[in-house]
Design an enzyme around this catalytic site. Structure first.
Site, PDB file in Angstrom:
ATOM      1  N   SER A 240       0.851  -1.186   0.000  1.00 19.39           N
ATOM      2  CA  SER A 240       0.000   0.000   0.000  1.00 19.39           C
ATOM      3  C   SER A 240       0.886   1.235   0.000  1.00 19.39           C
ATOM      4  CB  SER A 240      -0.868   0.006   1.266  1.00 19.39           C
ATOM      5  OG  SER A 240      -1.548   1.238   1.428  1.00 19.39           O
TER       6      SER A 240
ATOM      7  N   TYR B 196      -3.119  -0.993  10.120  1.00 21.41           N
ATOM      8  CA  TYR B 196      -2.991  -1.197   8.674  1.00 21.41           C
ATOM      9  C   TYR B 196      -1.621  -0.742   8.180  1.00 21.41           C
ATOM     10  CZ  TYR B 196      -4.082  -1.035   3.702  1.00 21.41           C
ATOM     11  OH  TYR B 196      -4.066  -1.241   2.344  1.00 21.41           O
TER      12      TYR B 196
END
Length: 163
Positions: A54, A67
């Site tokens: 990401s 995350y």
């Protein structure tokens, strides 16, 4: 390795269960799957492993500690595997998507303030579309990337290039 979940909460409010769920899904699953794939690829002396990381592998937003940590660790797992598996003819790379409209980002997309912030911040002035990731994965899984190893390919419409 494309599994991913997010549990958004400020650190003081983030439960241990939510933290572990994110780590198990985003990091542990990629490790176990990548290890199994490597074991199968090593005798053939070739293979490609692609981890979906990401843009939050490198930068953070408030409320994304679990995350962000999991994806940052996945980025480093990608590099470590690339170093260890490269001598066996196996490349390991990552894709770092920016913000794409998916089921996981529905809540963010529905937040008009976030949507406005994002579309203003991304130089292409829009969210990514899931079909824009597939060609990147195909490239990293193909012989066209045979000398690309340990790389994190950012696909974010320019988001992380702007200030």
């Amino acid at each position: 390795n494309n599994a991913g979940i997010a549990r958004r909460a400020p650190v003081p409010e983030l439960s241990s269960e939510a933290w572990r769920d994110v780590m198990r899904t985003n990091l542990d699953a990629a490790f176990y799957t990548g290890r199994a794939a490597a074991r199968a690829m090593m005798p053939r002396r070739s293979g490609r492993i692609v981890n979906v990381c990401s843009v939050l592998s490198d930068v953070a937003r408030a409320g994304t500690a679990a995350y962000t940590t999991s994806k940052g660790a996945l980025k480093m797992l990608t590099k470590s595997m690339a170093v260890e598996l490269g001598p066996h003819g196996i490349t390991v790379n990552g894709i770092a998507p920016g913000y794409f409209r998916t089921e996981m980002t529905d809540g963010l997309a529905a937040d008009t303030a976030f949507d406005a912030w994002l579309t203003h911040r991304v130089p292409l002035r829009r969210w990514g579309r899931p079909e824009e990731i597939a060609p990147v994965a195909v490239f990293l899984a193909s012989d066209a990337s045979s000398f690309v190893n340990g790389h994190l390919l950012v696909v974010d419409g320019g988001l992380t290039s702007s200030v």
